[in-house]
Write a protein that holds these residues in place. Structure first.
Motif, PDB file in Angstrom:
ATOM      1  N   GLN A  10       0.809  -1.220   0.000  1.00 30.28           N
ATOM      2  CA  GLN A  10       0.000   0.000   0.000  1.00 30.28           C
ATOM      3  C   GLN A  10       0.847   1.277   0.000  1.00 30.28           C
ATOM      4  O   GLN A  10       0.677   2.148  -0.840  1.00 30.28           O
ATOM      5  CB  GLN A  10      -0.911  -0.010   1.224  1.00 30.28           C
ATOM      6  N   LYS A  11       1.774   1.322   0.955  1.00 26.59           N
ATOM      7  CA  LYS A  11       2.587   2.541   1.121  1.00 26.59           C
ATOM      8  C   LYS A  11       3.403   2.852  -0.126  1.00 26.59           C
ATOM      9  O   LYS A  11       3.428   3.980  -0.607  1.00 26.59           O
ATOM     10  CB  LYS A  11       3.557   2.359   2.291  1.00 26.59           C
ATOM     11  N   THR A  12       4.093   1.818  -0.615  1.00 29.52           N
ATOM     12  CA  THR A  12       4.949   2.011  -1.794  1.00 29.52           C
ATOM     13  C   THR A  12       4.100   2.437  -2.989  1.00 29.52           C
ATOM     14  O   THR A  12       4.469   3.350  -3.729  1.00 29.52           O
ATOM     15  CB  THR A  12       5.714   0.723  -2.124  1.00 29.52           C
ATOM     16  N   GLY A  13       2.949   1.785  -3.155  1.00 31.85           N
ATOM     17  CA  GLY A  13       2.066   2.122  -4.265  1.00 31.85           C
ATOM     18  C   GLY A  13       1.602   3.569  -4.204  1.00 31.85           C
ATOM     19  O   GLY A  13       1.682   4.302  -5.192  1.00 31.85           O
ATOM     20  N   ASP A  14       1.148   3.983  -3.025  1.00 29.24           N
ATOM     21  CA  ASP A  14       0.672   5.362  -2.866  1.00 29.24           C
ATOM     22  C   ASP A  14       1.786   6.364  -3.120  1.00 29.24           C
ATOM     23  O   ASP A  14       1.604   7.390  -3.767  1.00 29.24           O
ATOM     24  CB  ASP A  14       0.119   5.576  -1.444  1.00 29.24           C
ATOM     25  N   GLN A  18       1.818   9.113  -6.065  1.00 28.35           N
ATOM     26  CA  GLN A  18       1.914  10.534  -5.740  1.00 28.35           C
ATOM     27  C   GLN A  18       3.152  11.178  -6.366  1.00 28.35           C
ATOM     28  O   GLN A  18       3.084  12.233  -6.980  1.00 28.35           O
ATOM     29  CB  GLN A  18       1.932  10.728  -4.230  1.00 28.35           C
ATOM     30  N   GLY A  19       4.286  10.505  -6.195  1.00 24.64           N
ATOM     31  CA  GLY A  19       5.546  11.059  -6.708  1.00 24.64           C
ATOM     32  C   GLY A  19       5.526  11.234  -8.217  1.00 24.64           C
ATOM     33  O   GLY A  19       5.930  12.275  -8.744  1.00 24.64           O
ATOM     34  N   LEU A  20       5.034  10.214  -8.912  1.00 26.52           N
ATOM     35  CA  LEU A  20       5.021  10.281 -10.376  1.00 26.52           C
ATOM     36  C   LEU A  20       3.995  11.290 -10.872  1.00 26.52           C
ATOM     37  O   LEU A  20       4.212  11.967 -11.875  1.00 26.52           O
ATOM     38  CB  LEU A  20       4.744   8.892 -10.965  1.00 26.52           C
ATOM     39  N   VAL A  27      -0.920   8.660 -13.800  1.00 29.43           N
ATOM     40  CA  VAL A  27      -0.574   7.366 -13.209  1.00 29.43           C
ATOM     41  C   VAL A  27      -1.817   6.544 -12.881  1.00 29.43           C
ATOM     42  O   VAL A  27      -2.743   7.027 -12.246  1.00 29.43           O
ATOM     43  CB  VAL A  27       0.238   7.572 -11.903  1.00 29.43           C
ATOM     44  N   ASP A  28      -1.830   5.291 -13.331  1.00 24.93           N
ATOM     45  CA  ASP A  28      -2.830   4.331 -12.875  1.00 24.93           C
ATOM     46  C   ASP A  28      -2.117   3.356 -11.958  1.00 24.93           C
ATOM     47  O   ASP A  28      -1.043   2.864 -12.293  1.00 24.93           O
ATOM     48  CB  ASP A  28      -3.429   3.554 -14.057  1.00 24.93           C
ATOM     49  N   LEU A  29      -2.740   3.083 -10.815  1.00 24.02           N
ATOM     50  CA  LEU A  29      -2.134   2.167  -9.851  1.00 24.02           C
ATOM     51  C   LEU A  29      -3.001   0.923  -9.713  1.00 24.02           C
ATOM     52  O   LEU A  29      -4.197   1.017  -9.445  1.00 24.02           O
ATOM     53  CB  LEU A  29      -1.998   2.877  -8.495  1.00 24.02           C
ATOM     54  N   LYS A 101      14.599  -2.649  -4.486  1.00 22.28           N
ATOM     55  CA  LYS A 101      14.086  -1.917  -3.324  1.00 22.28           C
ATOM     56  C   LYS A 101      15.038  -2.084  -2.146  1.00 22.28           C
ATOM     57  O   LYS A 101      15.587  -3.175  -1.990  1.00 22.28           O
ATOM     58  CB  LYS A 101      12.725  -2.466  -2.919  1.00 22.28           C
ATOM     59  N   PRO A 102      15.198  -1.131  -1.299  1.00 22.41           N
ATOM     60  CA  PRO A 102      14.611   0.206  -1.412  1.00 22.41           C
ATOM     61  C   PRO A 102      15.425   1.064  -2.388  1.00 22.41           C
ATOM     62  O   PRO A 102      16.617   0.914  -2.484  1.00 22.41           O
ATOM     63  CB  PRO A 102      14.745   0.751   0.008  1.00 22.41           C
ATOM     64  N   PHE A 103      14.719   1.940  -3.072  1.00 25.53           N
ATOM     65  CA  PHE A 103      15.405   2.782  -4.048  1.00 25.53           C
ATOM     66  C   PHE A 103      15.065   4.241  -3.763  1.00 25.53           C
ATOM     67  O   PHE A 103      14.069   4.531  -3.102  1.00 25.53           O
ATOM     68  CB  PHE A 103      14.963   2.414  -5.464  1.00 25.53           C
ATOM     69  N   ALA A 104      15.888   5.127  -4.272  1.00 24.41           N
ATOM     70  CA  ALA A 104      15.604   6.555  -4.131  1.00 24.41           C
ATOM     71  C   ALA A 104      14.645   6.939  -5.248  1.00 24.41           C
ATOM     72  O   ALA A 104      14.799   6.484  -6.383  1.00 24.41           O
ATOM     73  CB  ALA A 104      16.886   7.360  -4.242  1.00 24.41           C
ATOM     74  N   PHE A 105      13.657   7.748  -4.915  1.00 24.27           N
ATOM     75  CA  PHE A 105      12.671   8.122  -5.932  1.00 24.27           C
ATOM     76  C   PHE A 105      13.327   8.822  -7.128  1.00 24.27           C
ATOM     77  O   PHE A 105      12.958   8.587  -8.273  1.00 24.27           O
ATOM     78  CB  PHE A 105      11.578   9.015  -5.324  1.00 24.27           C
ATOM     79  N   ALA A 106      14.334   9.645  -6.845  1.00 24.55           N
ATOM     80  CA  ALA A 106      15.025  10.368  -7.919  1.00 24.55           C
ATOM     81  C   ALA A 106      15.649   9.390  -8.915  1.00 24.55           C
ATOM     82  O   ALA A 106      15.668   9.637 -10.116  1.00 24.55           O
ATOM     83  CB  ALA A 106      16.095  11.282  -7.340  1.00 24.55           C
TER      84      ALA A 106
END
Ligand code: CA
Length: 225
Positions: A10-14, A18-20, A27-29, A101-106
């Protein structure tokens, strides 16, 4: 640009959605493999981000079925596992990139942009231009007469659309679907407000106006006098 994210955590998906979205993508999740595959094969995406470990269908199986259907959209795998075997298996299955994972969003964002650029057969220009307005697609920066213009992610996407379709009158409904991923609602003035804000930044201080309203039809960006 439209991205499909399939991620059951859930957390990673949200966080990804949001980030993208903030980065200007639509974005479709999907939270499980079946939904993910369904979306991938019924909607049109520019790229998919697939988690490997998913309920109902894992990321590999989604990828395999996407490729069987002849879809060539770039696929980036996310996995918690860092085994060389997984890496090889993912790439053999037709994944275009792989992020542990874990990865930096950038980092994810940089990989996504690279894949999207690589995907277009004719290498896309790094810049879009109209008169003295320039949009740097790599640095996500706009300048006019060399002066930096600060844009929000949505404003950037909107300006990018206007520049890509330079000289073409874009109806509000098309702008709504391509920039906001929403259906046109005639009561909504979201588009007009956004265009007004964009104009204030892009055109107001300059004699030569680039963005024009075509009454009853939509908006056009023109660089001819
Ligand atoms: Ca998972």
């Amino acid at each position: 640009m439209k991205i499909l994210v399939v991620e059951d955590e859930q957390k990673t998906g949200d966080f990804l959605k949001q980030g993208l979205t903030e980065a200007g993508f639509i974005v479709d999740l999907a939270r499980d493999g079946i939904d993910g595959l369904h979306l991938a094969t019924t909607e049109t995406y520019d790229l998919a981000v697939l988690d490997v470990m998913l309920p109902s269908l894992d990321g590999w199986e989604i990828l395999r079925r996407i490729r069987i259907q002849g879809l060539s959209l770039p696929v980036l795998f996310l996995t918690a596992r860092d085994g060389i075997e997984d890496r090889v298996r993912g790439l053999e299955a037709g994944a275009d990139d792989y992020l542990v994972k874990p990865f930096a969003f950038a980092e994810l964002l940089a990989r996504i942009r690279t894949l999207l650029r690589r995907q277009s057969k004719v290498r896309e220009a790094d810049f879009l231009q109209a008169a003295d307005l320039q949009l740097d697609l790599i640095k996500r920066r706009a300048t006019r007469s060399g002066r930096r213009i600060d844009l929000t992610a949505k404003e950037f996407t909107l300006l990018e659309l206007l520049l890509r379709r330079k000289g073409e009158i874009l109806p509000r409904s098309l702008i709504a679907s391509m920039v906001w991923d929403m259906n046109f609602d005639s009561d909504s003035n979201v588009i007009d407000v956004a265009i007004r804000r964009l104009r204030a930044k892009v055109d107001d201080e300059f004699d030569r106006k680039l963005i024009r309203t075509v009454r009853g039809m939509g908006y056009v960006l023109e660089d001819s006098e």
